[in-house]
Design a protein around this motif. Structure first.
Motif, short mmCIF file in Angstrom:
data_model
loop_
_atom_site.label_atom_id
_atom_site.label_comp_id
_atom_site.label_asym_id
_atom_site.label_seq_id
_atom_site.Cartn_x
_atom_site.Cartn_y
_atom_site.Cartn_z
N ARG A 37 7.44 -11.01 30.34
CA ARG A 37 6.18 -11.75 30.50
C ARG A 37 5.37 -11.88 29.21
N ILE A 38 5.71 -11.09 28.21
CA ILE A 38 4.92 -11.11 26.97
C ILE A 38 5.62 -11.97 25.93
N ARG A 39 4.83 -12.85 25.31
CA ARG A 39 5.37 -13.76 24.29
C ARG A 39 4.47 -13.74 23.06
N LYS A 40 5.07 -14.03 21.95
CA LYS A 40 4.32 -14.08 20.69
C LYS A 40 3.27 -15.19 20.77
N GLY A 41 2.06 -14.90 20.29
CA GLY A 41 0.98 -15.87 20.28
C GLY A 41 0.05 -15.78 21.48
N MET A 42 0.38 -14.94 22.48
CA MET A 42 -0.48 -14.81 23.65
C MET A 42 -1.87 -14.31 23.27
N LYS A 43 -2.88 -14.83 23.97
CA LYS A 43 -4.25 -14.39 23.75
C LYS A 43 -4.45 -13.01 24.35
N VAL A 67 -0.96 -11.67 20.22
CA VAL A 67 0.31 -10.96 20.07
C VAL A 67 1.06 -11.57 18.88
N PHE A 68 1.43 -10.73 17.90
CA PHE A 68 2.14 -11.30 16.76
C PHE A 68 3.49 -10.63 16.51
N ARG A 69 3.75 -9.48 17.12
CA ARG A 69 5.08 -8.89 16.96
C ARG A 69 5.44 -8.10 18.22
N ILE A 70 6.65 -8.37 18.74
CA ILE A 70 7.17 -7.65 19.91
C ILE A 70 8.42 -6.91 19.47
N HIS A 71 8.39 -5.60 19.52
CA HIS A 71 9.55 -4.81 19.09
C HIS A 71 10.72 -5.04 20.05
N PRO A 72 11.91 -5.26 19.55
CA PRO A 72 13.03 -5.66 20.41
C PRO A 72 13.64 -4.53 21.22
N ALA A 73 13.48 -3.28 20.79
CA ALA A 73 14.16 -2.17 21.46
C ALA A 73 13.20 -1.45 22.41
N ILE A 74 13.71 -1.03 23.56
CA ILE A 74 12.94 -0.27 24.54
C ILE A 74 13.28 1.21 24.39
N ASP A 75 12.23 2.03 24.33
CA ASP A 75 12.41 3.48 24.19
C ASP A 75 13.07 4.03 25.47
N PRO A 76 14.26 4.61 25.36
CA PRO A 76 14.94 5.09 26.58
C PRO A 76 14.24 6.27 27.24
N ALA A 77 13.40 7.00 26.49
CA ALA A 77 12.71 8.16 27.05
C ALA A 77 11.53 7.73 27.91
N SER A 78 10.72 6.81 27.39
CA SER A 78 9.51 6.39 28.11
C SER A 78 9.68 5.07 28.86
N ARG A 79 10.78 4.36 28.62
CA ARG A 79 11.03 3.04 29.22
C ARG A 79 9.91 2.06 28.86
N THR A 80 9.43 2.13 27.63
CA THR A 80 8.40 1.22 27.16
C THR A 80 8.84 0.59 25.84
N PHE A 81 8.18 -0.52 25.48
CA PHE A 81 8.41 -1.15 24.19
C PHE A 81 7.07 -1.38 23.51
N THR A 82 7.10 -1.47 22.19
CA THR A 82 5.87 -1.57 21.40
C THR A 82 5.51 -3.02 21.14
N VAL A 83 4.22 -3.32 21.27
CA VAL A 83 3.69 -4.65 20.98
C VAL A 83 2.56 -4.50 19.95
N GLU A 84 2.60 -5.33 18.91
CA GLU A 84 1.56 -5.31 17.89
C GLU A 84 0.68 -6.55 18.06
N ILE A 85 -0.63 -6.33 17.97
CA ILE A 85 -1.62 -7.39 18.21
C ILE A 85 -2.53 -7.48 16.99
N THR A 86 -2.71 -8.68 16.46
CA THR A 86 -3.66 -8.86 15.36
C THR A 86 -5.06 -9.05 15.94
#
Length: 351
Positions: free
Chosen positions: A211-217, A234-253
């Motif tokens: 559901r998350i895409r680059k450029g989202m408000k 949203v300006f960067r979506i990390h491609p790998a999901i952490d197997p321990a927490s089942r989460t991925f990192t998103v960077e927002i400017t």
């Protein structure tokens, strides 16, 4: 004797009559209690899909957009540091001057080679020197120029970007050894951060990855500025999901005019991911089974309460999204009187 017998018989009859009356009263009370337990009054609502605005809400930590640990490529004496912690600097501004002894020696060597190469170049045109001698001196001259350029870059530390000096680790005249001396294990003479814009870092569950895409408000709030909303993207979506927490990192400017937000502050972000249809019920209709995380509700079916186990989705003010294959459009959800029900209780709908 006859009088005593009559008296005893009278007392026995009185006792039997009283006991009979008592049993009658008990039966009547028991019937009322039984009836009150048997049929319970409830209120219901019809389950209808509703259009909702989907939002992902996460806590965020703020970090500098860029962070540079500025250092010389080789150890040496620090001649002069021109900045202090908190100073705002421009890209290209001179921050640190290292000892220039090696640079001066290299510049002198370059001047000598330049003179010799000029002479040899003239002789080479007249054919009085070999091509090999000319090529050797040309190579020496080129290497000397590159060495001077390298030493200049490492004796004059200039700001690679505009920002704020956040740490200063040495004073004028001290020796820089090149050993790690910062909290992150890097070597540095000064640290430079870009604070406008900033980055907000969040960790999002894997189910939200599509559901998350680059450029989202993104709406960003900070605890120290209640009521103020900063708009990010949203300006960067990390491609790998952490197997321990089942989460991925998103960077927002996050634009940060006036540098009100600082790295290390705590905030919250809301990412608007579009509209959708959801099954909503009042939050009070959803119950939690004691000692577990299991959530459930009751629906009214042919005069009885039927328990339905549900999963919880998003919260929308006083309503809650519920997910279950057993819930269909038009189901009568019990919203009042459900607290003491068990599956199969007979109920009566009241207004």
């Amino acid at each position: 004797m006859n009088f005593r017998i009559k008296l005893i018989m009278l007392l026995a009859a009185t006792t039997l009559f009283a006991a009979g009356c008592g049993n009658k009263g008990s039966e009547k009370a028991g019937d009322v209690k039984q009836d009150s337990v048997k049929v319970r009054p409830v209120k219901v609502m019809s389950l209808e899909p509703q259009q909702v605005s989907r939002t992902i809400n996460q806590t965020a930590s703020f970090v500098a957009y860029h962070e540079n640990y500025l250092t010389s490529a080789s150890p040496g004496r620090i001649e002069k540091i021109y900045v202090e912690v908190g100073d705002h600097v421009k890209a290209g501004q001179l921050l640190v001057q290292m000892d220039r002894t090696q640079l001066k020696q290299a510049e002198l060597q370059l001047e000598n080679l330049k003179t010799d190469f000029g002479r040899l170049d003239t002789l080479q045109k007249t054919g009085t020197v070999t091509q090999q001698s000319y090529d050797q001196l040309a190579t020496q001259y080129r290497v000397a120029k590159e060495n001077v350029q390298f030493l200049k870059q490492n004796t004059e530390l200039r700001a690679p970007l505009s920002g704020v000096i956040t740490n200063k680790y040495f004073e004028d005249g001290e020796m820089y050894s090149g050993s790690p001396n910062t909290s992150v294990g890097k070597a540095a003479i000064v640290t430079l951060m870009q604070l406008n814009p900033l980055k907000a870092i969040i960790n999002v569950t894997e189910k939200d990855f599509p559901r998350i895409r680059k450029g989202m408000k993104v709406d960003v709030t900070v605890d120290v500025y209640p009521g103020k909303v900063f708009e990010g993207r949203v300006f960067r979506i990390h491609p790998a999901i952490d197997p321990a927490s089942r989460t991925f990192t998103v960077e927002i400017t996050v634009p940060n005019p006036g540098e009100k937000i600082r790295p290390g502050m705590y905030g919250k972000v809301s990412i608007h991911v579009g509209t959708d249809v959801a099954k909503l019920v009042p939050a009070i209709a959803v119950l939690k089974q004691e000692g577990t995380n299991q959530r459930y509700l009751f629906k009214y079916v042919n005069g009885k309460a039927k328990r339905v186990d549900v999963q919880i989705g998003e919260r929308f003010d006083a309503d809650m999204e519920v997910l279950s294959n057993e819930l269909k459009t038009g189901d009568q959800i019990i919203t009042v009187g459900q607290a003491n029900l068990v599956d199969g209780n007979e109920v009566k709908v009241v207004k």
